[in-house]
Design a protein around this motif. Structure first.
Motif, PDB file in Angstrom:
ATOM      1  N   UNK A 166       0.846  -1.196   0.000  1.00 57.80           N
ATOM      2  CA  UNK A 166       0.000   0.000   0.000  1.00 57.80           C
ATOM      3  C   UNK A 166       0.879   1.242   0.000  1.00 57.80           C
ATOM      4  N   UNK A 167       1.921   1.246   0.809  1.00 59.74           N
ATOM      5  CA  UNK A 167       2.820   2.398   0.894  1.00 59.74           C
ATOM      6  C   UNK A 167       3.462   2.702  -0.453  1.00 59.74           C
ATOM      7  N   UNK A 168       3.940   1.661  -1.124  1.00 60.53           N
ATOM      8  CA  UNK A 168       4.609   1.858  -2.411  1.00 60.53           C
ATOM      9  C   UNK A 168       3.644   2.379  -3.464  1.00 60.53           C
ATOM     10  N   UNK A 169       2.430   1.842  -3.496  1.00 59.60           N
ATOM     11  CA  UNK A 169       1.447   2.291  -4.478  1.00 59.60           C
ATOM     12  C   UNK A 169       1.042   3.731  -4.220  1.00 59.60           C
ATOM     13  N   UNK A 170       0.831   4.065  -2.946  1.00 60.28           N
ATOM     14  CA  UNK A 170       0.447   5.435  -2.601  1.00 60.28           C
ATOM     15  C   UNK A 170       1.543   6.410  -2.984  1.00 60.28           C
ATOM     16  N   UNK A 171       2.778   6.041  -2.690  1.00 55.63           N
ATOM     17  CA  UNK A 171       3.891   6.930  -2.985  1.00 55.63           C
ATOM     18  C   UNK A 171       4.038   7.149  -4.497  1.00 55.63           C
ATOM     19  N   UNK A 172       3.903   6.079  -5.269  1.00 56.93           N
ATOM     20  CA  UNK A 172       4.021   6.200  -6.724  1.00 56.93           C
ATOM     21  C   UNK A 172       2.918   7.097  -7.289  1.00 56.93           C
ATOM     22  N   UNK A 173       1.702   6.914  -6.787  1.00 50.41           N
ATOM     23  CA  UNK A 173       0.578   7.726  -7.255  1.00 50.41           C
ATOM     24  C   UNK A 173       0.766   9.190  -6.872  1.00 50.41           C
ATOM     25  N   UNK A 174       1.193   9.434  -5.635  1.00 47.59           N
ATOM     26  CA  UNK A 174       1.402  10.799  -5.168  1.00 47.59           C
ATOM     27  C   UNK A 174       2.498  11.493  -5.975  1.00 47.59           C
ATOM     28  N   UNK A 175       3.571  10.793  -6.253  1.00 38.64           N
ATOM     29  CA  UNK A 175       4.667  11.409  -7.004  1.00 38.64           C
ATOM     30  C   UNK A 175       4.287  11.650  -8.470  1.00 38.64           C
ATOM     31  N   UNK A 176       3.417  10.821  -9.011  1.00 35.11           N
ATOM     32  CA  UNK A 176       2.937  11.074 -10.373  1.00 35.11           C
ATOM     33  C   UNK A 176       2.118  12.363 -10.417  1.00 35.11           C
ATOM     34  N   UNK A 177       1.288  12.571  -9.391  1.00 34.27           N
ATOM     35  CA  UNK A 177       0.527  13.816  -9.307  1.00 34.27           C
ATOM     36  C   UNK A 177       1.459  15.013  -9.141  1.00 34.27           C
ATOM     37  N   UNK A 178       2.494  14.856  -8.347  1.00 37.57           N
ATOM     38  CA  UNK A 178       3.457  15.934  -8.150  1.00 37.57           C
ATOM     39  C   UNK A 178       4.184  16.272  -9.437  1.00 37.57           C
ATOM     40  N   UNK A 179       4.509  15.248 -10.200  1.00 32.27           N
ATOM     41  CA  UNK A 179       5.182  15.482 -11.484  1.00 32.27           C
ATOM     42  C   UNK A 179       4.300  16.284 -12.430  1.00 32.27           C
ATOM     43  N   UNK A 180       3.003  15.983 -12.427  1.00 34.17           N
ATOM     44  CA  UNK A 180       2.080  16.729 -13.284  1.00 34.17           C
ATOM     45  C   UNK A 180       1.977  18.185 -12.829  1.00 34.17           C
ATOM     46  N   UNK A 181       1.924  18.385 -11.511  1.00 35.42           N
ATOM     47  CA  UNK A 181       1.862  19.750 -10.988  1.00 35.42           C
ATOM     48  C   UNK A 181       3.154  20.507 -11.293  1.00 35.42           C
TER      49      UNK A 181
END
Length: 256
Positions: A166-181
């Motif tokens: 769960x931690x790894x998936x959340x982190x990957x998703x969060x960083x993808x959003x950050x990259x878009x921002x």
């Protein structure tokens, strides 16, 4: 232009705003954390609290506290000379606010405070700079600062080590959003500090803060359960638990 004249001409509100936007790049739900924090302040100690803004930075918590509770007072404590410069400039002339320069790792840091006790001690996105041992010591000290019936709240990145997938998936998703921002123009931590280093007023305190802290935090991010347990066992708090969670961050509330 003299340094004092330059400081007087600095748009401190703009620096405060830019700090908020930079922090929101990492934490899009930052305002929700603050809202719940102040909800719990009102619920447990009322709308006129004496607050210690712990590791206050630019005074983000104090800003929201006073806008919501105009009769509150706040003591902001930090060691970062650049962020404290912004905080002091932003709140200049507001008698409800006092700032103290102190190192939370110093065993005597509480002696610098103007009050012996507080209704609420509040902190956010700061204590992950400490390893678990000095954080445990700090929690013990906070137990002596919070009055009976008062509260301590810490909103920060807290990791549950029992859920690695769960931690790894959340982190990957969060960083993808950050990259878009970021692609849309968001300013990150390093870029924000680079701007501060070029500012005629903030350049010197920014250089000093990097001498103190270095580039990045090297502390720990234990679970919310660890924080709650340590606050009870070391700080002498009667109750402690999470009152708000996102997939990556937690707001832990302890009542004395």
């Amino acid at each position: 232009m003299a340094e004092t004249d330059a400081a007087a001409g600095t748009d401190w509100a703009a620096w405060q705003e830019s700090w908020d936007r930079q922090q929101e790049w990492y934490m899009p739900d930052r305002e929700e954390r603050f809202r719940v924090m102040l909800d719990m302040v009102e619920a447990l100690v009322g709308p006129e609290p004496r607050v210690l803004d712990l590791a206050c930075g630019t005074g983000s918590i104090t800003d929201r506290l006073l806008k919501r509770f105009p009769k509150a007072t706040s003591t902001g404590v930090d060691l970062d000379p650049a962020l404290l410069a912004i905080a002091q400039g932003y709140f200049e002339g507001d008698e409800r606010v006092t700032f103290v320069t102190a190192d939370l790792k110093d065993p005597e840091w509480t002696r610098a405070l103007p009050h012996e006790s507080y209704d609420a001690v509040l902190t956010a996105t700061a204590l992950h700079w400490l390893h678990s041992d000095p954080l445990t010591t700090l929690y013990g000290q906070l137990g002596g600062l919070v009055r009976a019936g008062g509260v301590f709240m810490n909103a920060d990145h807290m990791i549950d080590g029992t859920t690695p997938r769960i931690n790894a998936a959340e982190r990957a998703h969060r960083h993808a959003q950050m990259d878009r921002a970021k692609a849309g123009g968001a300013v990150d931590w390093a870029e924000w500090w680079a701007l501060a280093a070029k500012d005629p007023v903030l350049a010197e305190p920014t250089a000093k803060r990097f001498e103190i802290y270095g580039e990045h935090a090297d502390g720990d991010t234990p679970s919310a359960e660890w924080h709650a347990r340590t606050l009870r066992e070391t700080g002498g708090f009667a109750e402690a638990r999470a009152v708000w969670r996102s997939p990556s961050d937690v707001l832990v509330l302890a009542v004395k």
